[in-house]
Design a protein around this motif. Sequence first.
Motif, PDB file in Angstrom:
ATOM      1  N   ARG A   1      -4.890 -10.018   8.057  1.00  0.00           N
ATOM      2  CA  ARG A   1      -6.289 -10.420   7.848  1.00  0.00           C
ATOM      3  C   ARG A   1      -6.387 -11.682   6.994  1.00  0.00           C
ATOM      4  NH1 ARG A   1     -10.934  -7.753   8.105  1.00  0.00           N
ATOM      5  NH2 ARG A   1     -11.457  -8.159   5.929  1.00  0.00           N
ATOM      6  N   ILE A   2      -5.612 -11.750   5.922  1.00  0.00           N
ATOM      7  CA  ILE A   2      -5.703 -12.923   5.059  1.00  0.00           C
ATOM      8  C   ILE A   2      -5.163 -14.159   5.772  1.00  0.00           C
ATOM      9  CG2 ILE A   2      -3.476 -12.780   3.828  1.00  0.00           C
ATOM     10  CD1 ILE A   2      -5.086 -13.348   1.253  1.00  0.00           C
ATOM     11  N   ALA A   3      -4.148 -13.970   6.626  1.00  0.00           N
ATOM     12  CA  ALA A   3      -3.649 -15.094   7.427  1.00  0.00           C
ATOM     13  C   ALA A   3      -4.711 -15.547   8.419  1.00  0.00           C
ATOM     14  CB  ALA A   3      -2.369 -14.681   8.161  1.00  0.00           C
ATOM     15  N   ARG A   4      -5.460 -14.583   8.962  1.00  0.00           N
ATOM     16  CA  ARG A   4      -6.546 -14.932   9.890  1.00  0.00           C
ATOM     17  C   ARG A   4      -7.670 -15.655   9.156  1.00  0.00           C
ATOM     18  NH1 ARG A   4     -11.033 -11.983  11.199  1.00  0.00           N
ATOM     19  NH2 ARG A   4     -10.171  -9.971  10.528  1.00  0.00           N
TER      20      ARG A   4
ATOM     21  N   ARG B   1      -2.873  -2.903  16.033  1.00  0.00           N
ATOM     22  CA  ARG B   1      -3.484  -3.657  14.933  1.00  0.00           C
ATOM     23  C   ARG B   1      -2.914  -5.070  14.851  1.00  0.00           C
ATOM     24  NH1 ARG B   1      -7.222  -1.134  11.612  1.00  0.00           N
ATOM     25  NH2 ARG B   1      -7.561  -3.324  11.088  1.00  0.00           N
ATOM     26  N   ILE B   2      -1.619  -5.208  15.114  1.00  0.00           N
ATOM     27  CA  ILE B   2      -1.030  -6.549  15.134  1.00  0.00           C
ATOM     28  C   ILE B   2      -1.713  -7.383  16.197  1.00  0.00           C
ATOM     29  CG2 ILE B   2       1.045  -7.877  15.681  1.00  0.00           C
ATOM     30  CD1 ILE B   2       2.695  -5.617  14.477  1.00  0.00           C
ATOM     31  N   TRP B   3      -1.879  -6.810  17.387  1.00  0.00           N
ATOM     32  CA  TRP B   3      -2.488  -7.596  18.466  1.00  0.00           C
ATOM     33  C   TRP B   3      -3.950  -7.917  18.167  1.00  0.00           C
ATOM     34  CZ3 TRP B   3      -1.389 -11.025  21.664  1.00  0.00           C
ATOM     35  CH2 TRP B   3      -2.369 -11.471  22.571  1.00  0.00           C
ATOM     36  N   LYS B   4      -4.706  -6.951  17.661  1.00  0.00           N
ATOM     37  CA  LYS B   4      -6.116  -7.181  17.381  1.00  0.00           C
ATOM     38  C   LYS B   4      -6.304  -8.352  16.419  1.00  0.00           C
ATOM     39  CE  LYS B   4     -10.275  -4.923  15.559  1.00  0.00           C
ATOM     40  NZ  LYS B   4     -10.845  -3.662  14.988  1.00  0.00           N
ATOM     41  N   GLU B   5      -5.538  -8.362  15.338  1.00  0.00           N
ATOM     42  CA  GLU B   5      -5.662  -9.437  14.350  1.00  0.00           C
ATOM     43  C   GLU B   5      -5.135 -10.762  14.910  1.00  0.00           C
ATOM     44  OE1 GLU B   5      -7.260  -9.419  11.517  1.00  0.00           O
ATOM     45  OE2 GLU B   5      -7.773  -7.301  11.709  1.00  0.00           O
ATOM     46  N   THR B   6      -4.058 -10.702  15.697  1.00  0.00           N
ATOM     47  CA  THR B   6      -3.496 -11.925  16.274  1.00  0.00           C
ATOM     48  C   THR B   6      -4.464 -12.554  17.261  1.00  0.00           C
ATOM     49  OG1 THR B   6      -1.227 -11.110  16.021  1.00  0.00           O
ATOM     50  CG2 THR B   6      -1.586 -12.872  17.631  1.00  0.00           C
ATOM     51  N   GLU B   7      -5.043 -11.754  18.121  1.00  0.00           N
ATOM     52  CA  GLU B   7      -5.994 -12.284  19.105  1.00  0.00           C
ATOM     53  C   GLU B   7      -7.187 -12.926  18.410  1.00  0.00           C
ATOM     54  OE1 GLU B   7      -7.836 -10.872  23.356  1.00  0.00           O
ATOM     55  OE2 GLU B   7      -7.831  -9.408  21.732  1.00  0.00           O
ATOM     56  N   ARG B   8      -7.678 -12.291  17.370  1.00  0.00           N
ATOM     57  CA  ARG B   8      -8.807 -12.867  16.624  1.00  0.00           C
ATOM     58  C   ARG B   8      -8.397 -14.145  15.913  1.00  0.00           C
ATOM     59  NH1 ARG B   8     -11.746  -8.244  13.150  1.00  0.00           N
ATOM     60  NH2 ARG B   8     -13.252  -9.956  12.904  1.00  0.00           N
TER      61      ARG B   8
ATOM     62  N   VAL C   1       0.931 -19.065   7.352  1.00  0.00           N
ATOM     63  CA  VAL C   1       0.768 -18.124   6.243  1.00  0.00           C
ATOM     64  C   VAL C   1       1.719 -16.941   6.407  1.00  0.00           C
ATOM     65  CG1 VAL C   1      -0.822 -16.494   5.143  1.00  0.00           C
ATOM     66  CG2 VAL C   1      -1.597 -18.804   5.726  1.00  0.00           C
ATOM     67  N   LEU C   2       1.852 -16.431   7.622  1.00  0.00           N
ATOM     68  CA  LEU C   2       2.787 -15.328   7.858  1.00  0.00           C
ATOM     69  C   LEU C   2       4.215 -15.750   7.530  1.00  0.00           C
ATOM     70  CD1 LEU C   2       1.487 -13.722  11.187  1.00  0.00           C
ATOM     71  CD2 LEU C   2       1.106 -12.948   8.842  1.00  0.00           C
ATOM     72  N   ARG C   3       4.535 -16.976   7.835  1.00  0.00           N
ATOM     73  CA  ARG C   3       5.891 -17.458   7.535  1.00  0.00           C
ATOM     74  C   ARG C   3       6.086 -17.629   6.033  1.00  0.00           C
ATOM     75  NH1 ARG C   3       8.687 -22.831   7.818  1.00  0.00           N
ATOM     76  NH2 ARG C   3      10.898 -22.306   8.036  1.00  0.00           N
TER      77      ARG C   3
END
Length: 411
Positions: free
Chosen positions: A137-140, A176-183, A196-198
């Motif tokens: 979420r914070i990366a998004r 949950r990974i996909w939901k946040e990634t798609e958004r 940020v993930l890196r």
Amino acid sequence: MKTFLVGGAVRDKLLGRAVTERDWVVVGATPEQMHAEGYVAVGKDFPVFLHPQTKEEYALARTERKTGHGYTGFSFHCGHEVTLEDDLIRRDLTINAMAEDEQGKIIDPYGGQADLQQKLLRHVSPAFAEDPVRILRIARFAARYHQYGFRVADETVSLMQTMVSNGEVDHLVAERIWKETERALAEPNPEIFIQVLRECRALEKIFPEINALFGVPQTAVHHPEIDTGIHTLMSLQQAAKLSINPCIRFATLLHDLGKAATPQEEWPRHIAHEERSLPLVKQLCERVAAPRDYKELALMVAQWHTHCHRAMELKPATVLKVLQGNDAFRRPERFQQFLVCCEADARGRTGFENRNYPQADFFRRALTASQQLDLAPLRAQGITGQAFGEAITRLRLDQITQLKQEYSVVE
């Protein structure tokens, strides 16, 4: 019983952004009182109600306690004694932990307004570390607010790194990974999501195929940026400029995965990286439960993007092979998406960001010319079956040959 506007609506209102969704917290109430007021219960894990007129969500103020791993490992408590501050402190970021009362007064117990001014994404409390979804979420949020100059606070990055090293990220579930990634892919700067993930070392856990690209060199003539990981982020940035479609952005992100599998003795060249990419794309898509249309486009781009780059060099038969291999005649809209991905790849290089990409125009014209065939003479001759298909192929090759001649004259 008091009602407060909370979360993203308050944040975006203070930022001057359009408020598209409003969430409310109710303090000092019980589920029985909410029912008596006409609210309809919809929450499964904790009491959430729909307003009888507006249908907006109203949640009872609650506290939570960690009981297990992952985002489901919590128990919740709702009661009339739970204060607004108790509810806000369980939220992820300070800028999301503000409320507004019925008179328009901002309640900001954890410094959200100060962090808005400093353009910081900062966790509210150490409880942030209890939910691994918050890393995504914070990366998004970083991908969304990068355009305003926001960055993740150093202490929050440090906490996220600790969460990764403690293994909390290992309990993230695919959905949950996909939901946040798609958004995140739909945000203005999706490349920041990956950065940020890196930075917090979660990328190697969540998307190891993407993480492996960093540090892999490419030939400087074609890739002045050298590093394949940097090129991938630059391509994703270009895809975001060319299209708002998250499917296009996802396929662009995965287009070069095979370069991480090139034997080091062959560096900086990456012959056959297209074929090496395919199992890695499939592996990643299956692990995060990516939808079928995302997976299909990602595989297309991985396999065929270099053919698109070499459009002017290809023989007519190879051009037709590309069109057929991508099912362009039956699914022209998806082929158009493929071309956008290829253009993003071509522009995702240092010094090439604003270059024209005539290859996409050529393939669009080749597809159109191959579709606009006069089949009446074939039918008049009574040609059917396999012979009819072969005749169509010859007509398409004639059209593509003529088109290539036009381009040769222009050159």
